[in-house]
Design a protein around this motif. Structure first.
Motif, PDB file in Angstrom:
ATOM      1  N   SER A   1       0.818  -1.223   0.000  1.00  0.00           N
ATOM      2  CA  SER A   1       0.000   0.000   0.000  1.00  0.00           C
ATOM      3  C   SER A   1       0.848   1.267   0.000  1.00  0.00           C
ATOM      4  N   ALA A   2       1.873   1.311   0.834  1.00  0.00           N
ATOM      5  CA  ALA A   2       2.730   2.504   0.907  1.00  0.00           C
ATOM      6  C   ALA A   2       3.474   2.725  -0.405  1.00  0.00           C
ATOM      7  N   GLU A   3       3.928   1.636  -1.035  1.00  0.00           N
ATOM      8  CA  GLU A   3       4.620   1.754  -2.323  1.00  0.00           C
ATOM      9  C   GLU A   3       3.675   2.273  -3.404  1.00  0.00           C
ATOM     10  N   LEU A   4       2.444   1.774  -3.391  1.00  0.00           N
ATOM     11  CA  LEU A   4       1.458   2.199  -4.371  1.00  0.00           C
ATOM     12  C   LEU A   4       1.164   3.697  -4.228  1.00  0.00           C
ATOM     13  N   LEU A   5       1.045   4.179  -3.004  1.00  0.00           N
ATOM     14  CA  LEU A   5       0.832   5.611  -2.776  1.00  0.00           C
ATOM     15  C   LEU A   5       2.007   6.434  -3.300  1.00  0.00           C
ATOM     16  N   GLN A   6       3.210   5.933  -3.088  1.00  0.00           N
ATOM     17  CA  GLN A   6       4.407   6.620  -3.567  1.00  0.00           C
ATOM     18  C   GLN A   6       4.414   6.685  -5.101  1.00  0.00           C
ATOM     19  N   TRP A   7       4.081   5.574  -5.753  1.00  0.00           N
ATOM     20  CA  TRP A   7       4.024   5.543  -7.217  1.00  0.00           C
ATOM     21  C   TRP A   7       2.947   6.491  -7.745  1.00  0.00           C
ATOM     22  N   ARG A   8       1.783   6.471  -7.119  1.00  0.00           N
ATOM     23  CA  ARG A   8       0.691   7.344  -7.575  1.00  0.00           C
ATOM     24  C   ARG A   8       1.070   8.814  -7.459  1.00  0.00           C
ATOM     25  N   ALA A   9       1.686   9.188  -6.346  1.00  0.00           N
ATOM     26  CA  ALA A   9       2.073  10.585  -6.141  1.00  0.00           C
ATOM     27  C   ALA A   9       3.128  11.003  -7.164  1.00  0.00           C
ATOM     28  N   ALA A  10       4.116  10.152  -7.390  1.00  0.00           N
ATOM     29  CA  ALA A  10       5.168  10.462  -8.358  1.00  0.00           C
ATOM     30  C   ALA A  10       4.590  10.560  -9.766  1.00  0.00           C
ATOM     31  N   LEU A  11       3.700   9.653 -10.107  1.00  0.00           N
ATOM     32  CA  LEU A  11       3.092   9.660 -11.430  1.00  0.00           C
ATOM     33  C   LEU A  11       2.250  10.910 -11.655  1.00  0.00           C
ATOM     34  N   GLU A  12       1.450  11.265 -10.660  1.00  0.00           N
ATOM     35  CA  GLU A  12       0.616  12.466 -10.783  1.00  0.00           C
ATOM     36  C   GLU A  12       1.485  13.706 -10.984  1.00  0.00           C
ATOM     37  N   GLN A  13       2.548  13.804 -10.214  1.00  0.00           N
ATOM     38  CA  GLN A  13       3.456  14.942 -10.333  1.00  0.00           C
ATOM     39  C   GLN A  13       4.091  14.974 -11.722  1.00  0.00           C
ATOM     40  N   ALA A  14       4.587  13.832 -12.187  1.00  0.00           N
ATOM     41  CA  ALA A  14       5.269  13.767 -13.480  1.00  0.00           C
ATOM     42  C   ALA A  14       4.334  14.107 -14.636  1.00  0.00           C
ATOM     43  N   VAL A  15       3.111  13.600 -14.590  1.00  0.00           N
ATOM     44  CA  VAL A  15       2.151  13.880 -15.656  1.00  0.00           C
ATOM     45  C   VAL A  15       1.759  15.347 -15.643  1.00  0.00           C
ATOM     46  N   ASN A  16       1.534  15.908 -14.461  1.00  0.00           N
ATOM     47  CA  ASN A  16       1.198  17.332 -14.374  1.00  0.00           C
ATOM     48  C   ASN A  16       2.318  18.206 -14.910  1.00  0.00           C
ATOM     49  N   GLU A  17       3.553  17.819 -14.651  1.00  0.00           N
ATOM     50  CA  GLU A  17       4.691  18.569 -15.188  1.00  0.00           C
ATOM     51  C   GLU A  17       4.728  18.475 -16.710  1.00  0.00           C
ATOM     52  N   ARG A  18       4.427  17.291 -17.214  1.00  0.00           N
ATOM     53  CA  ARG A  18       4.538  17.054 -18.654  1.00  0.00           C
ATOM     54  C   ARG A  18       3.382  17.652 -19.446  1.00  0.00           C
ATOM     55  N   VAL A  19       2.164  17.487 -18.961  1.00  0.00           N
ATOM     56  CA  VAL A  19       0.998  17.900 -19.760  1.00  0.00           C
ATOM     57  C   VAL A  19       0.094  18.882 -19.024  1.00  0.00           C
ATOM     58  N   GLY A  20       0.650  19.611 -18.089  1.00  0.00           N
ATOM     59  CA  GLY A  20      -0.144  20.602 -17.375  1.00  0.00           C
ATOM     60  C   GLY A  20      -0.738  21.614 -18.344  1.00  0.00           C
ATOM     61  N   GLY A  21      -1.767  22.307 -17.921  1.00  0.00           N
ATOM     62  CA  GLY A  21      -2.490  23.245 -18.767  1.00  0.00           C
ATOM     63  C   GLY A  21      -1.614  24.251 -19.489  1.00  0.00           C
ATOM     64  N   GLU A  22      -0.541  24.674 -18.869  1.00  0.00           N
ATOM     65  CA  GLU A  22       0.322  25.677 -19.488  1.00  0.00           C
ATOM     66  C   GLU A  22       0.948  25.177 -20.781  1.00  0.00           C
ATOM     67  N   MET A  23       1.222  23.872 -20.866  1.00  0.00           N
ATOM     68  CA  MET A  23       1.824  23.324 -22.079  1.00  0.00           C
ATOM     69  C   MET A  23       0.921  23.557 -23.281  1.00  0.00           C
TER      70      MET A  23
END
Length: 84
Positions: free
Chosen positions: A27-49
């Motif tokens: 469970s803790a690993e899954l939360l870590q992956w989800r948080a990292a993924l959300e951050q990475a996707v937001n950086e890559r395809v955030g509205g400003e792009m």
């Protein structure tokens, strides 16, 4: 993270071409992956792009955008993907 496969799992992969590993991440690993993924996707395809490209935001709300190689641009994803 489960990192060892049984002989039965290997045979299943050879037969079916895929493998489902129940409880692959804790469970803790899954939360870590989800948080990292959300951050990475937001950086890559955030509205400003899209705004900087002159593309209407509404269009991208209705299409699937694929993000590949997030580990190349995000330290958290790099750490997870390259974790020995």
């Amino acid at each position: 993270m489960k990192t060892e496969l049984s002989e039965k799992q290997l045979q299943s992969y050879d037969t079916n071409g895929f493998l489902v590993i129940e409880d692959f991440l804790e469970s803790a690993e899954l939360l870590q992956w989800r948080a990292a993924l959300e951050q990475a996707v937001n950086e890559r395809v955030g509205g400003e792009m899209w705004k900087s490209a002159g593309i209407d935001d509404d269009y991208y709300k209705s299409v699937f955008v694929q993000c590949v190689n997030l580990w190349k641009t995000n330290d958290a994803m790099r750490s997870l993907v390259h974790d020995p």
